[in-house]
Design a protein around this motif. Structure first.
Motif, PDB file in Angstrom:
ATOM      1  N   GLY A   1      32.737  23.398  27.548  1.00 36.32           N
ATOM      2  CA  GLY A   1      33.149  22.248  28.029  1.00 36.32           C
ATOM      3  C   GLY A   1      34.057  22.262  29.382  1.00 36.32           C
ATOM      4  N   ASP A   2      34.448  23.445  29.792  1.00 41.81           N
ATOM      5  CA  ASP A   2      35.607  23.287  30.575  1.00 41.81           C
ATOM      6  C   ASP A   2      35.087  23.311  32.022  1.00 41.81           C
ATOM      7  OD1 ASP A   2      34.690  26.047  30.741  1.00 41.81           O
ATOM      8  OD2 ASP A   2      36.634  26.921  30.680  1.00 41.81           O
ATOM      9  N   ASN A   3      33.867  23.015  32.223  1.00 47.05           N
ATOM     10  CA  ASN A   3      33.201  23.165  33.598  1.00 47.05           C
ATOM     11  C   ASN A   3      33.326  24.306  34.369  1.00 47.05           C
ATOM     12  OD1 ASN A   3      32.560  20.296  33.297  1.00 47.05           O
ATOM     13  ND2 ASN A   3      34.762  19.642  33.974  1.00 47.05           N
ATOM     14  N   LYS A   4      33.355  25.431  33.645  1.00 43.26           N
ATOM     15  CA  LYS A   4      33.358  26.649  34.148  1.00 43.26           C
ATOM     16  C   LYS A   4      32.594  27.487  33.272  1.00 43.26           C
ATOM     17  CE  LYS A   4      37.640  27.150  34.068  1.00 43.26           C
ATOM     18  NZ  LYS A   4      39.120  27.607  33.869  1.00 43.26           N
ATOM     19  N   VAL A   5      31.836  28.546  33.827  1.00 46.02           N
ATOM     20  CA  VAL A   5      31.038  29.511  32.931  1.00 46.02           C
ATOM     21  C   VAL A   5      31.912  30.811  32.995  1.00 46.02           C
ATOM     22  CG1 VAL A   5      28.891  30.520  32.894  1.00 46.02           C
ATOM     23  CG2 VAL A   5      28.843  28.442  33.582  1.00 46.02           C
ATOM     24  N   SER A   6      32.407  31.088  31.815  1.00 51.96           N
ATOM     25  CA  SER A   6      33.275  32.594  31.781  1.00 51.96           C
ATOM     26  C   SER A   6      32.273  33.752  31.426  1.00 51.96           C
ATOM     27  CB  SER A   6      34.275  32.433  30.553  1.00 51.96           C
ATOM     28  OG  SER A   6      33.358  32.509  29.090  1.00 51.96           O
ATOM     29  N   TRP A   7      32.907  34.777  31.944  1.00 52.21           N
ATOM     30  CA  TRP A   7      32.181  36.026  31.634  1.00 52.21           C
ATOM     31  C   TRP A   7      31.510  36.105  30.356  1.00 52.21           C
ATOM     32  CZ3 TRP A   7      28.762  39.291  33.096  1.00 52.21           C
ATOM     33  CH2 TRP A   7      28.554  40.303  32.401  1.00 52.21           C
TER      34      TRP A   7
ATOM     35  N   ALA B   1      24.803  46.473  32.872  1.00 54.16           N
ATOM     36  CA  ALA B   1      25.510  46.649  34.074  1.00 54.16           C
ATOM     37  C   ALA B   1      24.929  45.749  35.335  1.00 54.16           C
ATOM     38  CB  ALA B   1      25.216  48.328  34.651  1.00 54.16           C
ATOM     39  N   GLY B   2      23.611  45.546  35.401  1.00 57.00           N
ATOM     40  CA  GLY B   2      23.360  44.516  36.278  1.00 57.00           C
ATOM     41  C   GLY B   2      23.737  43.043  36.317  1.00 57.00           C
ATOM     42  N   LEU B   3      23.778  42.779  35.139  1.00 55.20           N
ATOM     43  CA  LEU B   3      24.241  41.505  34.815  1.00 55.20           C
ATOM     44  C   LEU B   3      25.782  41.275  35.136  1.00 55.20           C
ATOM     45  CD1 LEU B   3      23.547  38.639  33.554  1.00 55.20           C
ATOM     46  CD2 LEU B   3      24.427  39.354  31.342  1.00 55.20           C
ATOM     47  N   LYS B   4      26.617  42.059  34.895  1.00 54.63           N
ATOM     48  CA  LYS B   4      28.151  42.031  35.446  1.00 54.63           C
ATOM     49  C   LYS B   4      28.085  42.079  36.942  1.00 54.63           C
ATOM     50  CE  LYS B   4      32.522  42.385  34.626  1.00 54.63           C
ATOM     51  NZ  LYS B   4      33.095  41.297  34.858  1.00 54.63           N
ATOM     52  N   ARG B   5      27.289  43.140  37.670  1.00 53.17           N
ATOM     53  CA  ARG B   5      27.438  43.203  39.123  1.00 53.17           C
ATOM     54  C   ARG B   5      26.923  42.109  39.598  1.00 53.17           C
ATOM     55  NH1 ARG B   5      24.292  47.414  38.874  1.00 53.17           N
ATOM     56  NH2 ARG B   5      22.277  46.214  39.349  1.00 53.17           N
ATOM     57  N   SER B   6      25.921  41.347  39.219  1.00 51.21           N
ATOM     58  CA  SER B   6      25.584  39.924  39.621  1.00 51.21           C
ATOM     59  C   SER B   6      26.587  38.882  39.384  1.00 51.21           C
ATOM     60  CB  SER B   6      24.259  39.591  39.156  1.00 51.21           C
ATOM     61  OG  SER B   6      24.413  39.061  37.708  1.00 51.21           O
ATOM     62  N   PHE B   7      27.184  38.779  38.223  1.00 50.52           N
ATOM     63  CA  PHE B   7      28.417  37.906  38.137  1.00 50.52           C
ATOM     64  C   PHE B   7      29.659  38.165  38.866  1.00 50.52           C
ATOM     65  CE2 PHE B   7      32.225  36.301  35.888  1.00 50.52           C
ATOM     66  CZ  PHE B   7      31.867  35.320  35.265  1.00 50.52           C
ATOM     67  N   ASP B   8      29.844  39.482  39.005  1.00 45.95           N
ATOM     68  CA  ASP B   8      31.116  39.790  39.988  1.00 45.95           C
ATOM     69  C   ASP B   8      30.769  39.248  41.383  1.00 45.95           C
ATOM     70  OD1 ASP B   8      32.618  40.543  37.886  1.00 45.95           O
ATOM     71  OD2 ASP B   8      31.979  42.847  38.418  1.00 45.95           O
ATOM     72  N   SER B   9      29.410  39.309  41.875  1.00 51.31           N
ATOM     73  CA  SER B   9      29.242  39.021  43.190  1.00 51.31           C
ATOM     74  C   SER B   9      29.378  37.452  43.495  1.00 51.31           C
ATOM     75  CB  SER B   9      27.661  39.393  43.455  1.00 51.31           C
ATOM     76  OG  SER B   9      26.641  38.339  42.714  1.00 51.31           O
ATOM     77  N   ALA B  10      29.310  36.741  42.534  1.00 53.49           N
ATOM     78  CA  ALA B  10      29.480  35.209  42.495  1.00 53.49           C
ATOM     79  C   ALA B  10      31.043  35.125  42.222  1.00 53.49           C
ATOM     80  CB  ALA B  10      28.554  34.434  41.767  1.00 53.49           C
TER      81      ALA B  10
ATOM     82  N   THR C   1      33.868  35.622  43.356  1.00 54.84           N
ATOM     83  CA  THR C   1      34.774  36.050  44.272  1.00 54.84           C
ATOM     84  C   THR C   1      36.124  36.056  44.232  1.00 54.84           C
ATOM     85  OG1 THR C   1      34.657  33.961  45.452  1.00 54.84           O
ATOM     86  CG2 THR C   1      32.964  35.667  46.112  1.00 54.84           C
ATOM     87  N   GLY C   2      36.803  35.376  43.383  1.00 56.16           N
ATOM     88  CA  GLY C   2      38.004  35.134  43.168  1.00 56.16           C
ATOM     89  C   GLY C   2      38.601  36.210  42.213  1.00 56.16           C
ATOM     90  N   HIS C   3      37.622  36.660  41.457  1.00 53.86           N
ATOM     91  CA  HIS C   3      37.852  37.687  40.364  1.00 53.86           C
ATOM     92  C   HIS C   3      38.841  37.068  39.303  1.00 53.86           C
ATOM     93  CE1 HIS C   3      36.304  40.681  43.038  1.00 53.86           C
ATOM     94  NE2 HIS C   3      37.022  40.368  43.803  1.00 53.86           N
ATOM     95  N   ILE C   4      38.440  35.751  38.902  1.00 51.27           N
ATOM     96  CA  ILE C   4      39.228  35.199  37.803  1.00 51.27           C
ATOM     97  C   ILE C   4      38.306  35.155  36.489  1.00 51.27           C
ATOM     98  CG2 ILE C   4      40.040  33.623  39.245  1.00 51.27           C
ATOM     99  CD1 ILE C   4      38.443  31.539  38.766  1.00 51.27           C
ATOM    100  N   GLY C   5      37.203  35.733  36.392  1.00 50.35           N
ATOM    101  CA  GLY C   5      36.346  35.807  35.249  1.00 50.35           C
ATOM    102  C   GLY C   5      35.734  34.984  34.928  1.00 50.35           C
ATOM    103  N   SER C   6      35.454  33.726  35.602  1.00 53.81           N
ATOM    104  CA  SER C   6      34.632  32.537  35.485  1.00 53.81           C
ATOM    105  C   SER C   6      33.991  31.993  36.682  1.00 53.81           C
ATOM    106  CB  SER C   6      35.393  31.385  34.562  1.00 53.81           C
ATOM    107  OG  SER C   6      36.390  31.076  35.525  1.00 53.81           O
ATOM    108  N   LEU C   7      32.902  31.334  36.834  1.00 49.79           N
ATOM    109  CA  LEU C   7      32.272  30.593  37.675  1.00 49.79           C
ATOM    110  C   LEU C   7      32.376  28.982  37.388  1.00 49.79           C
ATOM    111  CD1 LEU C   7      28.979  32.801  37.979  1.00 49.79           C
ATOM    112  CD2 LEU C   7      31.311  33.010  39.094  1.00 49.79           C
TER     113      LEU C   7
END
Length: 162
Positions: A112-118, A66-75, A77-83
């Motif tokens: 290697g898509d230059n994004k970190v997915s959930w 739950a904490g990991l998901k909360r921290s991921f979601d805080s970053a 911001t576009g709610h696209i499932g990746s950073l």
């Protein structure tokens, strides 16, 4: 005559050899410097400790997830499932205290898509949970989050950085 010159040379060298750096003086009323830490915690350990939702000083797998998901979601911001890497860097600064802490986005970005997915994020942190859960009971206690090191350890050499 040679003996006299030898004695004179040795006598002249004595004051220079006797000079040593003076011991640092601490002003009266000033507290002594803090001793070197022997118990340390990795930045990711601090993140995990922050996931303790019920304040019992233990992080269950459910609290961790739950904490990991909360921290991921805080970053995310576009709610696209990746950073992207910059968003991951911002996440790292906020949640672990520095943009350059580990794991790095390059380590998490498995495809290697230059994004970190959930999913990539969650997979890597599952490994981190397993590493810290030393007794394999599904709960991370504070004692599992710290590292004990000998007092003489100084990776920066004698002088160190401040």
């Amino acid at each position: 005559m040679r003996l006299f010159l030898l004695i004179a040379a040795c006598t002249a060298a004595l004051p220079a050899a006797a000079q040593q750096a003076p011991a640092p003086q601490i002003a009266p009323g000033t507290p002594a410097p803090q001793p070197q830490a022997t118990v340390i915690a990795e930045p990711v350990a601090l993140l995990i400790a922050g996931f303790d939702a019920d304040g019992d000083a233990r992080v269950t797998r459910a609290e961790f997830d739950a904490g990991l998901k909360r921290s991921f979601d805080s970053a995310d911001t576009g709610h696209i499932g990746s950073l992207g890497y910059i968003a991951y860097s911002d996440w790292s600064l906020r949640w672990m205290g520095d943009r350059n802490t580990l794991p790095s986005p390059f380590e998490l970005d498995r495809d290697g898509d230059n994004k970190v997915s959930w999913a990539e994020f969650q997979d890597r942190f599952a490994d981190i949970f397993a590493r810290f859960d030393k007794n394999r009971d599904g709960v991370i206690e504070r004692s599992e989050l710290v590292t004990i090191r000998p007092p003489a350890f100084n990776p920066m050499g004698k002088r160190g950085r401040r």
